[in-house]
Design a protein around this motif. Structure first.
Motif, mmCIF file in Angstrom:
data_model
loop_
_atom_site.group_PDB
_atom_site.id
_atom_site.type_symbol
_atom_site.label_atom_id
_atom_site.label_comp_id
_atom_site.label_asym_id
_atom_site.label_seq_id
_atom_site.Cartn_x
_atom_site.Cartn_y
_atom_site.Cartn_z
ATOM 1 N N GLU A 197 0.837 -1.205 0.000
ATOM 2 C CA GLU A 197 0.000 0.000 0.000
ATOM 3 C C GLU A 197 0.873 1.258 0.000
ATOM 4 O OE1 GLU A 197 -3.826 1.904 2.425
ATOM 5 O OE2 GLU A 197 -2.883 0.055 3.126
ATOM 6 N N GLU A 198 1.917 1.252 0.826
ATOM 7 C CA GLU A 198 2.831 2.396 0.870
ATOM 8 C C GLU A 198 3.581 2.564 -0.445
ATOM 9 O OE1 GLU A 198 5.323 1.531 4.187
ATOM 10 O OE2 GLU A 198 3.766 1.951 5.685
ATOM 11 N N LYS A 199 4.032 1.452 -1.025
ATOM 12 C CA LYS A 199 4.772 1.521 -2.290
ATOM 13 C C LYS A 199 3.871 1.988 -3.432
ATOM 14 C CE LYS A 199 8.328 1.024 -3.261
ATOM 15 N NZ LYS A 199 9.384 2.008 -3.618
ATOM 16 N N LEU A 200 2.652 1.472 -3.513
ATOM 17 C CA LEU A 200 1.733 1.896 -4.574
ATOM 18 C C LEU A 200 1.364 3.367 -4.418
ATOM 19 C CD1 LEU A 200 -0.647 -1.201 -4.876
ATOM 20 C CD2 LEU A 200 1.022 -0.403 -6.562
ATOM 21 N N ASN A 201 1.193 3.820 -3.193
ATOM 22 C CA ASN A 201 0.896 5.238 -2.978
ATOM 23 C C ASN A 201 2.034 6.107 -3.507
ATOM 24 O OD1 ASN A 201 -0.538 7.538 -1.852
ATOM 25 N ND2 ASN A 201 0.996 7.546 -0.243
ATOM 26 N N GLU A 202 3.247 5.678 -3.243
ATOM 27 C CA GLU A 202 4.431 6.399 -3.742
ATOM 28 C C GLU A 202 4.475 6.401 -5.265
ATOM 29 O OE1 GLU A 202 9.065 5.142 -4.123
ATOM 30 O OE2 GLU A 202 8.173 4.911 -2.137
ATOM 31 N N LEU A 203 4.192 5.256 -5.884
ATOM 32 C CA LEU A 203 4.274 5.132 -7.341
ATOM 33 C C LEU A 203 3.144 5.876 -8.057
ATOM 34 C CD1 LEU A 203 5.177 1.350 -7.432
ATOM 35 C CD2 LEU A 203 6.688 3.221 -8.128
ATOM 36 N N VAL A 204 1.916 5.729 -7.558
ATOM 37 C CA VAL A 204 0.781 6.373 -8.211
ATOM 38 C C VAL A 204 0.832 7.884 -8.018
ATOM 39 C CG1 VAL A 204 -1.741 6.503 -8.327
ATOM 40 C CG2 VAL A 204 -0.637 4.303 -7.958
ATOM 41 N N SER A 205 1.388 8.344 -6.907
ATOM 42 C CA SER A 205 1.454 9.780 -6.628
ATOM 43 C C SER A 205 2.271 10.541 -7.655
ATOM 44 C CB SER A 205 2.036 10.018 -5.226
ATOM 45 O OG SER A 205 1.126 9.587 -4.239
ATOM 46 N N ASP A 206 3.126 9.832 -8.402
ATOM 47 C CA ASP A 206 3.914 10.503 -9.436
ATOM 48 C C ASP A 206 3.034 11.162 -10.489
ATOM 49 O OD1 ASP A 206 6.177 9.721 -8.177
ATOM 50 O OD2 ASP A 206 6.597 8.013 -9.482
ATOM 51 N N SER A 207 1.846 10.593 -10.707
ATOM 52 C CA SER A 207 0.998 11.117 -11.779
ATOM 53 C C SER A 207 -0.475 11.189 -11.391
ATOM 54 C CB SER A 207 1.142 10.225 -13.018
ATOM 55 O OG SER A 207 0.804 8.878 -12.711
ATOM 56 N N ASN A 208 -0.793 10.936 -10.117
ATOM 57 C CA ASN A 208 -2.196 10.895 -9.729
ATOM 58 C C ASN A 208 -2.314 11.292 -8.268
ATOM 59 O OD1 ASN A 208 -5.051 10.092 -9.749
ATOM 60 N ND2 ASN A 208 -4.501 8.913 -11.569
ATOM 61 N N GLU A 209 -3.416 10.894 -7.625
ATOM 62 C CA GLU A 209 -3.663 11.313 -6.240
ATOM 63 C C GLU A 209 -3.314 10.236 -5.224
ATOM 64 O OE1 GLU A 209 -7.918 11.911 -5.756
ATOM 65 O OE2 GLU A 209 -8.261 10.579 -7.452
ATOM 66 N N GLY A 210 -2.463 9.296 -5.605
ATOM 67 C CA GLY A 210 -1.989 8.302 -4.659
ATOM 68 C C GLY A 210 -2.849 7.060 -4.578
ATOM 69 N N TYR A 211 -2.477 6.201 -3.647
ATOM 70 C CA TYR A 211 -3.186 4.943 -3.410
ATOM 71 C C TYR A 211 -3.490 4.839 -1.920
ATOM 72 C CZ TYR A 211 -4.242 -0.055 -3.455
ATOM 73 O OH TYR A 211 -4.873 -1.285 -3.318
ATOM 74 N N GLU A 212 -4.738 4.550 -1.585
ATOM 75 C CA GLU A 212 -5.152 4.403 -0.195
ATOM 76 C C GLU A 212 -6.134 3.243 -0.127
ATOM 77 O OE1 GLU A 212 -6.435 4.928 3.795
ATOM 78 O OE2 GLU A 212 -7.718 4.793 2.036
ATOM 79 N N GLY A 213 -5.936 2.350 0.840
ATOM 80 C CA GLY A 213 -6.727 1.136 0.886
ATOM 81 C C GLY A 213 -8.221 1.364 0.985
ATOM 82 N N ASN A 214 -8.652 2.368 1.741
ATOM 83 C CA ASN A 214 -10.086 2.644 1.874
ATOM 84 C C ASN A 214 -10.670 3.196 0.580
ATOM 85 O OD1 ASN A 214 -10.737 2.323 4.979
ATOM 86 N ND2 ASN A 214 -8.741 3.314 4.839
ATOM 87 N N ALA A 215 -9.933 4.109 -0.066
ATOM 88 C CA ALA A 215 -10.380 4.640 -1.355
ATOM 89 C C ALA A 215 -10.411 3.529 -2.404
ATOM 90 C CB ALA A 215 -9.463 5.781 -1.801
ATOM 91 N N GLN A 216 -9.442 2.610 -2.320
ATOM 92 C CA GLN A 216 -9.415 1.494 -3.266
ATOM 93 C C GLN A 216 -10.603 0.567 -3.054
ATOM 94 O OE1 GLN A 216 -7.213 1.483 -5.676
ATOM 95 N NE2 GLN A 216 -7.935 -0.400 -6.654
ATOM 96 N N SER A 217 -10.983 0.358 -1.796
ATOM 97 C CA SER A 217 -12.170 -0.454 -1.514
ATOM 98 C C SER A 217 -13.407 0.158 -2.168
ATOM 99 C CB SER A 217 -12.387 -0.568 0.002
ATOM 100 O OG SER A 217 -11.365 -1.304 0.611
ATOM 101 N N PHE A 218 -13.536 1.473 -2.048
ATOM 102 C CA PHE A 218 -14.685 2.165 -2.638
ATOM 103 C C PHE A 218 -14.648 2.027 -4.159
ATOM 104 C CE2 PHE A 218 -17.252 5.899 -3.855
ATOM 105 C CZ PHE A 218 -18.341 5.730 -3.006
ATOM 106 N N ARG A 219 -13.472 2.112 -4.748
ATOM 107 C CA ARG A 219 -13.345 1.960 -6.207
ATOM 108 C C ARG A 219 -13.678 0.531 -6.637
ATOM 109 N NH1 ARG A 219 -11.689 3.624 -11.013
ATOM 110 N NH2 ARG A 219 -10.098 2.499 -12.201
ATOM 111 N N ILE A 220 -13.282 -0.436 -5.836
ATOM 112 C CA ILE A 220 -13.561 -1.828 -6.185
ATOM 113 C C ILE A 220 -15.058 -2.089 -6.256
ATOM 114 C CG2 ILE A 220 -13.452 -4.202 -5.292
ATOM 115 C CD1 ILE A 220 -10.609 -3.504 -4.295
ATOM 116 N N VAL A 221 -15.808 -1.642 -5.248
ATOM 117 C CA VAL A 221 -17.237 -1.953 -5.218
ATOM 118 C C VAL A 221 -18.050 -1.076 -6.164
ATOM 119 C CG1 VAL A 221 -17.117 -2.821 -2.862
ATOM 120 C CG2 VAL A 221 -17.731 -0.429 -3.250
ATOM 121 N N THR A 222 -17.503 0.065 -6.584
ATOM 122 C CA THR A 222 -18.271 0.958 -7.463
ATOM 123 C C THR A 222 -17.821 0.926 -8.927
ATOM 124 O OG1 THR A 222 -16.793 2.821 -6.950
ATOM 125 C CG2 THR A 222 -18.774 2.570 -5.595
ATOM 126 N N ALA A 223 -16.602 0.456 -9.193
ATOM 127 C CA ALA A 223 -16.107 0.561 -10.564
ATOM 128 C C ALA A 223 -15.409 -0.679 -11.105
ATOM 129 C CB ALA A 223 -15.127 1.742 -10.667
#
Length: 333
Positions: free
Chosen positions: A12-38
């Motif tokens: 989770e920490e590594k993905l947040n670091e990697l995605v933050s280069d071009s987006n708003e990061g990675y967070e497990g709770n936000a990812q859960s919301f994305r999984i169930v909605t998209a």
């Protein structure tokens, strides 16, 4: 824990670091919301009335609001900059689920869910890792009468836990949390390392059951209009302090174990390697590197950046799949 990627917090920490280069990061709770909605698939057929919300599991707004532990977006809450519950990619459905609620105020269901999560983390993880020989519960619970070794284990746990930057409050209120741990362990009755005997299993079951009952009873529903922070739920501070310090047992003895540093370094490297391969594959439209259904999702929403999709794909893998994919992509099998 839907949004927890393989290897948990490490990834989770590594993905947040990697995605933050071009987006708003990675967070497990936000990812859960994305999984169930998209990202997940249901059998719901689209209609004109709900056309914007047929992706994912087609859940009700009340259900979605109930899982929003952090009902705000990336960097929208200055008090919790490292936590958020939704990405911009899900903003329409987030606003739909939050309609009629005050900003940053959780629903009563989300409040109860969060406390249930704290109870589970504090108690079941502690018991599981004690049974696996990783948490010296017998020494911590008996440090007052267990001799020098027990007292050294107790002191080492608190010293190292308080030194971590994220636990500065524990250092400031050390006496409070030491007393909280004493109070919780007053029910333990654990005399030695776990052996699996019937007597010991009964003791552990009784200990965990008593703590769960204590913490469930610590929750009280309140009128949000009369609450100073608009909350629907009030948790007794003494029990909240106990769960806070009990959760630190798992962080200290399991998640932050120094002897796992080498393995965790390798896990970070694998996650980073896979991320860069899949991000480039999406940019280059190498759809053959993805399952058919997932490539269909990407092509249907090409306005979403490659970094987000790469993180989505990795987050849905098991740890075994990460190892297998890493070997295959580097020609090791």
């Amino acid at each position: 824990d839907l949004g927890h990627p393989p290897f948990g917090h490490i990834a989770e920490e590594k993905l947040n670091e990697l995605v933050s280069d071009s987006n708003e990061g990675y967070e497990g709770n936000a990812q859960s919301f994305r999984i169930v909605t998209a990202l997940s698939v249901s059998d719901a057929a689209p209609t004109d009335a709900d056309e914007d919300f047929v992706a994912g599991l087609n859940l009700t707004s009340a259900t979605l609001n109930a899982i929003l532990k952090y009902p705000w977006g990336f960097h929208e809450n200055s008090e919790k900059l490292h936590k958020w519950g939704s990405y911009k990619t899900e903003k329409p459905v987030f606003e739909w689920a939050r309609s009629g609620f005050l900003p940053k105020v959780r629903s009563v269901e989300a409040e109860i869910m969060d406390w249930a999560d704290d109870i589970t983390y504090a108690i079941h993880d502690m018991i599981d890792f004690y049974s696996a020989g990783l948490i010296p519960l017998h020494l911590l619970a008996n440090q007052r009468r267990g001799g020098d070794l027990a007292r050294r284990v107790w002191k080492e746990f608190f010293d190292s836990t308080c030194e971590q930057k994220e636990n500065q409050k524990l250092e400031q209120d050390r006496d409070t949390y030491e007393n909280a741990l004493h109070t919780a362990f007053g029910l333990a009755g654990v005399e030695g390392p776990f052996t699996g005997s019937q007597e010991q299993s009964t003791t552990i079951w009784r200990f965990s059951s008593d703590l769960i009952s204590r913490y469930i009873s610590a929750l009280e529903l309140v009128d949000p209009v009369k609450s100073s922070d608009g909350a629907h739920v009030k948790i007794n501070q003494a029990e909240r302090d106990q769960t806070t310090i009990l959760k630190q047992l798992t962080w200290h003895y399991v998640i932050r174990r120094s002897d796992l540093a080498t393995a965790q370094h390798g896990q970070r490297r694998m996650i980073e390697s896979l991320f860069r391969v899949f991000r480039k594959a999406i940019i280059d439209q190498q759809w053959e590197l993805f399952p058919v259904g997932f490539s269909q999702l990407i092509r249907a929403k090409q306005e979403i950046g490659a970094a987000r999709w790469a993180a989505d794909y990795i987050s849905g893998l098991t740890e075994r799949q990460v190892y297998e994919l890493h070997r295959k992509l580097w020609g090791l099998i």
